[in-house]
Design a protein around this motif. Structure first.
Motif, PDB file in Angstrom:
ATOM      1  N   SER A 188      -7.904 -14.568  -8.370  1.00  0.00           N
ATOM      2  CA  SER A 188      -6.920 -13.607  -8.885  1.00  0.00           C
ATOM      3  C   SER A 188      -7.328 -12.157  -8.649  1.00  0.00           C
ATOM      4  O   SER A 188      -6.508 -11.257  -8.840  1.00  0.00           O
ATOM      5  CB  SER A 188      -6.703 -13.833 -10.387  1.00  0.00           C
ATOM      6  OG  SER A 188      -7.891 -13.572 -11.121  1.00  0.00           O
ATOM      7  N   TRP A 189      -8.587 -11.901  -8.248  1.00  0.00           N
ATOM      8  CA  TRP A 189      -9.025 -10.509  -8.088  1.00  0.00           C
ATOM      9  C   TRP A 189      -8.163  -9.785  -7.066  1.00  0.00           C
ATOM     10  O   TRP A 189      -7.699  -8.675  -7.315  1.00  0.00           O
ATOM     11  CB  TRP A 189     -10.499 -10.460  -7.684  1.00  0.00           C
ATOM     12  CG  TRP A 189     -11.021  -9.053  -7.590  1.00  0.00           C
ATOM     13  CD1 TRP A 189     -11.055  -8.249  -6.478  1.00  0.00           C
ATOM     14  CD2 TRP A 189     -11.570  -8.277  -8.658  1.00  0.00           C
ATOM     15  NE1 TRP A 189     -11.585  -7.023  -6.789  1.00  0.00           N
ATOM     16  CE2 TRP A 189     -11.912  -7.016  -8.119  1.00  0.00           C
ATOM     17  CE3 TRP A 189     -11.805  -8.525 -10.003  1.00  0.00           C
ATOM     18  CZ2 TRP A 189     -12.482  -6.007  -8.888  1.00  0.00           C
ATOM     19  CZ3 TRP A 189     -12.376  -7.514 -10.776  1.00  0.00           C
ATOM     20  CH2 TRP A 189     -12.705  -6.285 -10.219  1.00  0.00           C
ATOM     21  N   ASN A 190      -7.929 -10.396  -5.924  1.00  0.00           N
ATOM     22  CA  ASN A 190      -7.105  -9.776  -4.886  1.00  0.00           C
ATOM     23  C   ASN A 190      -5.724 -10.409  -4.765  1.00  0.00           C
ATOM     24  O   ASN A 190      -4.922  -9.983  -3.932  1.00  0.00           O
ATOM     25  CB  ASN A 190      -7.808  -9.868  -3.526  1.00  0.00           C
ATOM     26  CG  ASN A 190      -9.049  -8.996  -3.461  1.00  0.00           C
ATOM     27  OD1 ASN A 190      -9.042  -7.857  -3.891  1.00  0.00           O
ATOM     28  ND2 ASN A 190     -10.131  -9.550  -2.930  1.00  0.00           N
ATOM     29  N   GLY A 191      -5.446 -11.422  -5.573  1.00  0.00           N
ATOM     30  CA  GLY A 191      -4.165 -12.112  -5.487  1.00  0.00           C
ATOM     31  C   GLY A 191      -3.464 -12.128  -6.822  1.00  0.00           C
ATOM     32  O   GLY A 191      -3.813 -11.397  -7.751  1.00  0.00           O
ATOM     33  N   ASN A 200       0.812  -1.219   0.000  1.00  0.00           N
ATOM     34  CA  ASN A 200       0.000   0.000   0.000  1.00  0.00           C
ATOM     35  C   ASN A 200       0.842   1.264   0.000  1.00  0.00           C
ATOM     36  O   ASN A 200       0.506   2.259  -0.647  1.00  0.00           O
ATOM     37  CB  ASN A 200      -0.944   0.000   1.205  1.00  0.00           C
ATOM     38  CG  ASN A 200      -2.028  -1.052   1.084  1.00  0.00           C
ATOM     39  OD1 ASN A 200      -2.315  -1.530  -0.011  1.00  0.00           O
ATOM     40  ND2 ASN A 200      -2.614  -1.432   2.196  1.00  0.00           N
ATOM     41  N   GLU A 216      -8.949   0.471  -6.870  1.00  0.00           N
ATOM     42  CA  GLU A 216      -9.081   0.816  -5.459  1.00  0.00           C
ATOM     43  C   GLU A 216      -8.201   1.989  -5.060  1.00  0.00           C
ATOM     44  O   GLU A 216      -8.577   2.787  -4.197  1.00  0.00           O
ATOM     45  CB  GLU A 216      -8.756  -0.409  -4.598  1.00  0.00           C
ATOM     46  CG  GLU A 216      -9.811  -1.512  -4.701  1.00  0.00           C
ATOM     47  CD  GLU A 216      -9.536  -2.662  -3.747  1.00  0.00           C
ATOM     48  OE1 GLU A 216      -8.604  -2.519  -2.921  1.00  0.00           O
ATOM     49  OE2 GLU A 216     -10.240  -3.681  -3.828  1.00  0.00           O
ATOM     50  N   THR A 267       0.636  -4.702  -7.976  1.00  0.00           N
ATOM     51  CA  THR A 267       1.273  -6.003  -7.872  1.00  0.00           C
ATOM     52  C   THR A 267       2.760  -5.788  -7.629  1.00  0.00           C
ATOM     53  O   THR A 267       3.260  -4.660  -7.705  1.00  0.00           O
ATOM     54  CB  THR A 267       1.029  -6.849  -9.129  1.00  0.00           C
ATOM     55  OG1 THR A 267       1.480  -8.185  -8.911  1.00  0.00           O
ATOM     56  CG2 THR A 267       1.745  -6.267 -10.337  1.00  0.00           C
ATOM     57  N   SER A 287     -13.011  -1.054 -11.625  1.00  0.00           N
ATOM     58  CA  SER A 287     -12.441  -1.059 -10.285  1.00  0.00           C
ATOM     59  C   SER A 287     -10.993  -0.591 -10.326  1.00  0.00           C
ATOM     60  O   SER A 287     -10.195  -1.070 -11.140  1.00  0.00           O
ATOM     61  CB  SER A 287     -12.504  -2.466  -9.671  1.00  0.00           C
ATOM     62  OG  SER A 287     -12.018  -2.467  -8.348  1.00  0.00           O
ATOM     63  N   LYS A 329      -5.030  -2.954 -10.510  1.00  0.00           N
ATOM     64  CA  LYS A 329      -4.606  -3.373  -9.170  1.00  0.00           C
ATOM     65  C   LYS A 329      -3.085  -3.332  -9.064  1.00  0.00           C
ATOM     66  O   LYS A 329      -2.366  -3.519 -10.047  1.00  0.00           O
ATOM     67  CB  LYS A 329      -5.118  -4.773  -8.851  1.00  0.00           C
ATOM     68  CG  LYS A 329      -4.560  -5.882  -9.734  1.00  0.00           C
ATOM     69  CD  LYS A 329      -5.078  -7.249  -9.287  1.00  0.00           C
ATOM     70  CE  LYS A 329      -4.467  -8.376 -10.111  1.00  0.00           C
ATOM     71  NZ  LYS A 329      -4.893  -9.711  -9.657  1.00  0.00           N
ATOM     72  N   HIS A 340     -10.015  -3.924 -14.546  1.00  0.00           N
ATOM     73  CA  HIS A 340      -9.664  -3.856 -13.126  1.00  0.00           C
ATOM     74  C   HIS A 340      -8.200  -3.432 -13.025  1.00  0.00           C
ATOM     75  O   HIS A 340      -7.321  -4.057 -13.609  1.00  0.00           O
ATOM     76  CB  HIS A 340      -9.869  -5.230 -12.480  1.00  0.00           C
ATOM     77  CG  HIS A 340      -9.469  -5.291 -11.036  1.00  0.00           C
ATOM     78  ND1 HIS A 340      -9.053  -6.460 -10.428  1.00  0.00           N
ATOM     79  CD2 HIS A 340      -9.416  -4.338 -10.076  1.00  0.00           C
ATOM     80  CE1 HIS A 340      -8.773  -6.222  -9.166  1.00  0.00           C
ATOM     81  NE2 HIS A 340      -8.981  -4.945  -8.918  1.00  0.00           N
ATOM     82  N   LYS A 394     -15.084 -10.609  -9.429  1.00  0.00           N
ATOM     83  CA  LYS A 394     -14.685 -10.342  -8.054  1.00  0.00           C
ATOM     84  C   LYS A 394     -14.698 -11.598  -7.192  1.00  0.00           C
ATOM     85  O   LYS A 394     -14.151 -11.599  -6.082  1.00  0.00           O
ATOM     86  CB  LYS A 394     -15.598  -9.277  -7.438  1.00  0.00           C
ATOM     87  CG  LYS A 394     -14.896  -8.379  -6.460  1.00  0.00           C
ATOM     88  CD  LYS A 394     -15.704  -7.150  -6.136  1.00  0.00           C
ATOM     89  CE  LYS A 394     -14.915  -6.242  -5.201  1.00  0.00           C
ATOM     90  NZ  LYS A 394     -15.631  -4.990  -4.896  1.00  0.00           N
TER      91      LYS A 394
END
Length: 521
Positions: A515-518, A205, A447, A312, A445, A310, A308, A511
């Motif tokens: 793989s969405w959050n990983g 983050n 975030e 990584t 998305s 994100k 999306h 979602k």
């Protein structure tokens, strides 16, 4: 226009490279370095080879070890680098750091972890740096000398910038009977060695907020690098937009009410929101055959790529994930030698979600790899190995398989899960329908930007009903004319298929995927 919606229009008056150079200016994204927590990080790609480990026994792995070299003034390594010998290795890179506010520290000493000359005429030594209090050595050092490395050979990072992270399969393990392995931190590019070495990564983050692209830069990335989707010439089941699927009669079912199914409004606001896939709701086609056939075919003119964004690699890279929605997935097909085998209704299901992922370095803004999802798994392909739309273009091709919609980087035939010389056909080809991912897309998305997500994305249940046919019965139809060995092979092969591919379970939305959050599997 909704705040999360980005409609990317191709420009006929601006060359891609010129537009890209202008659009990415601003902030820390693509400026060459990332400043966070009192230090400056850069990617480094110049190395001196220290040692190559060659396998001596069956099952041994092999790897080459490097030390960063020719560093810019004021920058230090965070450890040595390792590269496993694989058919498709990741690009060689490691992070280096410069102190901007007394945030780096030299180790106080080195301790030898392991030494051996089992696979080289010269010995090799793995060294554990001893950090001062409040600091952690995020990487170890390799030498071919028994003398301790100089304290200036790396710098330790403050604990508040690091966190323990998951370790994948070892980058190198010398012998099966030695409790010594080497694990690579893919975000830092450094390795740690030992029996069960602790692996540390940057706090995602902290880095992501500082280095990820803004909406203008995302627009430029999409315009410059987004894929061209190629469908098989015989494909009967094309993608559509989600609102088109709802508008044409898709129904929401529930097992918690005696009432019949209900129509879904185009934004999906009457879908249950959040929660988990508890089996209480599912989507299905309308009940009349004519409407069913209309929806099954999809509608490419209404299709959208749902995007999306994100972080990584601990925030040092950005993944842009392009999701396509298909109202229907067609039946699977198998091949035994030169014999084509139809699997009847096996593989058919309502509501198919497939995706590709493009990975960008937050340091220079360039695409480094692209992931092609293939049913329950997939593969990463390095940017240099992709097939591009034209000479000088930077937009790669993605080929969707006939009926199954798995993605590959090149056209051709792949047999998946072979058993007794029988395999499921993943067939892609040129000369079919084409979808330009940049012509119409929706960022659903991101975030780090706090974008509002569409209501249908919050639907965590199944996008299709559970299986409505008997798999054994369908197999029986196909196996009547096969010899015994092929029958066993076909049954084994079908038993290995993912439940979503079989249709035994309705697929979940983007979602709901791991793989969405990983990371991609």
């Amino acid at each position: 226009m909704d705040p999360y919606r980005i409609l990317v229009l191709l420009s006929f008056f601006l060359r891609l490279h010129e537009g890209w150079a202008t659009a990415v200016q601003g902030g820390q994204f693509a400026k060459g370095s990332i400043e966070v927590g009192g230090l400056e990080l850069r990617e480094h790609t110049t190395f001196t080879k220290i040692w190559t480990a060659a396998p001596l026994n069956s099952g041994d792995s092999s790897a080459t070890f490097f030390s960063p070299s020719s560093l810019p003034s004021g920058f230090f390594p965070l450890g040595s680098h390792a590269q496993s010998h694989t058919p498709n290795p990741s690009p060689t890179r490691a992070l280096i750091a410069r102190d901007t506010a007394n945030s780096l520290a030299s180790p106080t000493d080195f301790t030898v972890l392991f030494s051996s000359n089992f696979s080289s005429p010269s010995p090799v030594f793995f060294w554990l740096p001893i950090p001062p209090p409040g600091y952690t050595a995020a990487g170890h050092v390799i030498t071919t000398s028994p003398q301790k490395p100089p304290l200036s050979s790396l710098r330790c990072l403050p604990n508040h910038l690091l966190e323990p992270c998951h370790s994948d399969a070892p980058t190198w393990s010398p012998k099966s009977d030695l409790p010594f392995t080497v694990h690579l931190s893919y975000s830092l590019g450094t390795f740690v060695a030992g029996g069960e070495p602790p692996l540390h990564c940057l706090k995602k983050n902290d880095i992501a907020l500082a280095a990820m692209p803004n909406l203008t830069q995302i627009r430029a990335l999409i315009q410059t690098f987004s894929p061209i989707f190629n469908f098989h010439p015989k494909e009967l089941y094309l993608p559509s937009s989600v609102p088109w699927f709802f508008n044409n009669g898709a129904l929401l079912y529930t097992n918690s009410s005696s009432n019949g199914p209900v129509r879904i409004d185009p934004p999906g606001t009457n879908l249950p929101q959040g929660g988990t896939n508890d089996g209480a709701y599912w989507l299905d086609l309308p009940t009349d055959p004519a409407s069913q056939n209309t929806i099954k075919a999809g509608n490419l003119s209404f299709a959208e790529a749902y995007i999306h964004i994100k972080p990584t690699l601990d925030g040092t890279a950005t993944d842009i994930v392009f999701w396509l929605f298909y109202p229907f997935n067609g039946p699977a097909r198998a091949r035994a030698g030169f014999i084509e085998i139809s699997l009847g209704r096996i593989g058919e299901h309502v509501g198919d979600w497939e995706h590709v992922t493009q990975r960008f370095s937050n340091f220079d803004g360039e695409m480094t790899q692209m992931y092609f999802s293939q049913h329950s798994s997939g593969e990463w392909v390095n940017a240099a190995e992709l097939e591009y739309a034209a000479v000088g273009e930077r937009r790669p091709a993605a080929y969707a398989t006939l009926h199954g919609h798995a993605f590959y980087s090149k056209a051709g035939l792949v047999l998946k899960g072979e058993a007794e010389k029988i395999g499921i056909k993943d067939e892609t080809a040129e000369e079919g329908a084409v979808m330009d991912a940049a012509a119409g897309c929706l960022v659903v998305s991101a975030e780090h930007l706090g974008l509002e997500e569409p209501a249908w994305l919050q639907y965590m249940r199944e996008w299709g009903p559970k299986v409505s046919y008997d798999v054994d019965k369908e197999l029986g139809k196909m196996m009547r004319f096969l010899p015994g060995k092929m029958k066993r092979g076909l049954r084994t092969l079908v038993g290995r298929l993912p439940k979503e591919m079989l249709g035994e379970e309705g697929p979940t939305g983007p979602k709901g995927k791991a793989s969405w959050n990983g990371e991609e599997s």
